[in-house]
Design a protein around this motif. Sequence first.
Motif, PDB file in Angstrom:
ATOM      1  N   PRO A   1       0.665  -1.164   0.124  1.00 24.34           N
ATOM      2  CA  PRO A   1      -0.241  -0.144   0.047  1.00 24.34           C
ATOM      3  C   PRO A   1       0.874   1.270  -0.187  1.00 24.34           C
ATOM      4  O   PRO A   1       1.802   1.435   0.704  1.00 24.34           O
ATOM      5  N   GLY A   2       0.521   2.283  -0.861  1.00 27.10           N
ATOM      6  CA  GLY A   2       1.256   3.454  -1.011  1.00 27.10           C
ATOM      7  C   GLY A   2       0.621   4.740  -0.410  1.00 27.10           C
ATOM      8  O   GLY A   2       1.198   5.595  -0.409  1.00 27.10           O
ATOM      9  N   ASP A   3      -0.535   4.502   0.468  1.00 31.45           N
ATOM     10  CA  ASP A   3      -1.083   5.476   1.289  1.00 31.45           C
ATOM     11  C   ASP A   3      -0.544   5.603   2.534  1.00 31.45           C
ATOM     12  O   ASP A   3       0.086   4.423   3.315  1.00 31.45           O
ATOM     13  N   GLY A   4      -0.765   6.248   3.322  1.00 32.68           N
ATOM     14  CA  GLY A   4      -0.633   6.188   4.909  1.00 32.68           C
ATOM     15  C   GLY A   4       0.948   6.485   5.335  1.00 32.68           C
ATOM     16  O   GLY A   4       1.569   7.000   4.268  1.00 32.68           O
ATOM     17  N   PRO A   5       1.194   6.370   6.422  1.00 32.41           N
ATOM     18  CA  PRO A   5       2.470   6.546   6.734  1.00 32.41           C
ATOM     19  C   PRO A   5       3.638   6.004   5.938  1.00 32.41           C
ATOM     20  O   PRO A   5       4.739   6.687   5.714  1.00 32.41           O
ATOM     21  N   VAL A   6       3.534   4.520   5.679  1.00 40.38           N
ATOM     22  CA  VAL A   6       4.486   3.933   5.035  1.00 40.38           C
ATOM     23  C   VAL A   6       4.581   4.487   3.432  1.00 40.38           C
ATOM     24  O   VAL A   6       5.851   4.774   3.265  1.00 40.38           O
ATOM     25  N   GLY A   7       3.611   4.840   2.944  1.00 41.79           N
ATOM     26  CA  GLY A   7       3.457   5.310   1.524  1.00 41.79           C
ATOM     27  C   GLY A   7       4.182   6.622   1.511  1.00 41.79           C
ATOM     28  O   GLY A   7       4.982   6.807   0.709  1.00 41.79           O
ATOM     29  N   GLU A   8       3.810   7.737   2.578  1.00 40.84           N
ATOM     30  CA  GLU A   8       4.555   8.975   2.501  1.00 40.84           C
ATOM     31  C   GLU A   8       6.025   8.928   2.976  1.00 40.84           C
ATOM     32  O   GLU A   8       6.856   9.547   2.491  1.00 40.84           O
ATOM     33  N   LEU A   9       6.679   7.712   3.775  1.00 41.89           N
ATOM     34  CA  LEU A   9       8.166   7.444   3.901  1.00 41.89           C
ATOM     35  C   LEU A   9       8.749   7.219   2.864  1.00 41.89           C
ATOM     36  O   LEU A   9       9.693   7.882   2.327  1.00 41.89           O
ATOM     37  N   LEU A  10       8.213   6.173   2.094  1.00 36.80           N
ATOM     38  CA  LEU A  10       8.592   5.955   0.851  1.00 36.80           C
ATOM     39  C   LEU A  10       8.747   6.934  -0.034  1.00 36.80           C
ATOM     40  O   LEU A  10       9.793   7.450  -0.849  1.00 36.80           O
ATOM     41  N   LYS A  11       7.813   7.776  -0.294  1.00 36.32           N
ATOM     42  CA  LYS A  11       7.984   8.948  -1.260  1.00 36.32           C
ATOM     43  C   LYS A  11       8.820   9.927  -0.943  1.00 36.32           C
ATOM     44  O   LYS A  11       9.497  10.407  -1.792  1.00 36.32           O
ATOM     45  N   SER A  12       8.895  10.249   0.399  1.00 33.49           N
ATOM     46  CA  SER A  12      10.089  11.100   0.821  1.00 33.49           C
ATOM     47  C   SER A  12      11.205  10.761   0.744  1.00 33.49           C
ATOM     48  O   SER A  12      12.241  11.641   0.531  1.00 33.49           O
ATOM     49  N   LEU A  13      11.678   9.284   0.375  1.00 36.25           N
ATOM     50  CA  LEU A  13      12.953   8.894   0.508  1.00 36.25           C
ATOM     51  C   LEU A  13      13.257   8.460  -0.996  1.00 36.25           C
ATOM     52  O   LEU A  13      14.208   8.367  -1.406  1.00 36.25           O
ATOM     53  N   GLY A  14      12.205   8.928  -2.013  1.00 34.93           N
ATOM     54  CA  GLY A  14      12.378   8.779  -3.394  1.00 34.93           C
ATOM     55  C   GLY A  14      12.082   7.269  -3.598  1.00 34.93           C
ATOM     56  O   GLY A  14      12.814   6.767  -4.620  1.00 34.93           O
ATOM     57  N   ARG A  15      11.490   6.510  -2.911  1.00 38.79           N
ATOM     58  CA  ARG A  15      11.545   4.752  -3.143  1.00 38.79           C
ATOM     59  C   ARG A  15      10.428   4.626  -3.682  1.00 38.79           C
ATOM     60  O   ARG A  15       9.379   5.326  -3.479  1.00 38.79           O
TER      61      ARG A  15
END
Length: 185
Positions: free
Chosen positions: A68-82
């Motif tokens: 899942p790309g939503d929620g805190p995990v998705g936000e973390l991955l996006k902020s890391l450019g992953r």
Amino acid sequence: MFVCGRILDTSGQPIPNAKIETWETDAEGFYDTQYADRQEPDCRGRLRSQEDGSYAFRGIVPVAYPIPGDGPVGELLKSLGRHNFRPAHLHMMIEAPGFETLVTALYPQGDKYLKSDAVFGVKTSLIVDLQDVTSDEEARAKGFSSAPFKLLKQDFVLVKQEEAKKVRAERAAKTMPDEPKVEGI
């Protein structure tokens, strides 16, 4: 896909009657538990090793899928450019009395997410080759209607509980610093 191999101890002896559980996503990249209308398990198996430690089962060729790309995990991955993709993999859990339980996953060679798994689960020792089998005769012998199919051969080694306990104690002793000595105490 046909998966086969042996369950062995650290001295290479077969472990008969080991309980093997396996699970994977379907061809769409979803686990059975992700479907609201699914009533029965799917892409899961339970089997036992034979007297010679051998096991075999049919499954599907695993596919990569997004977490899942939503929620805190998705936000973390996006902020890391992953990205949020897991490489294709097949889960295995193997248990036998007197042995440590092994829970692992096997990752087919060639998946484009092997070096960038969103959850960092891939280790080189877990990357496996799927062989192409084109013989209709071999396909029928393995329960398929015809070739081609993929073949995964993988042995697993279980560690006896007493062996594991000894190794853990040795490693703990090496990593624990000596207690500082205070004079007068």
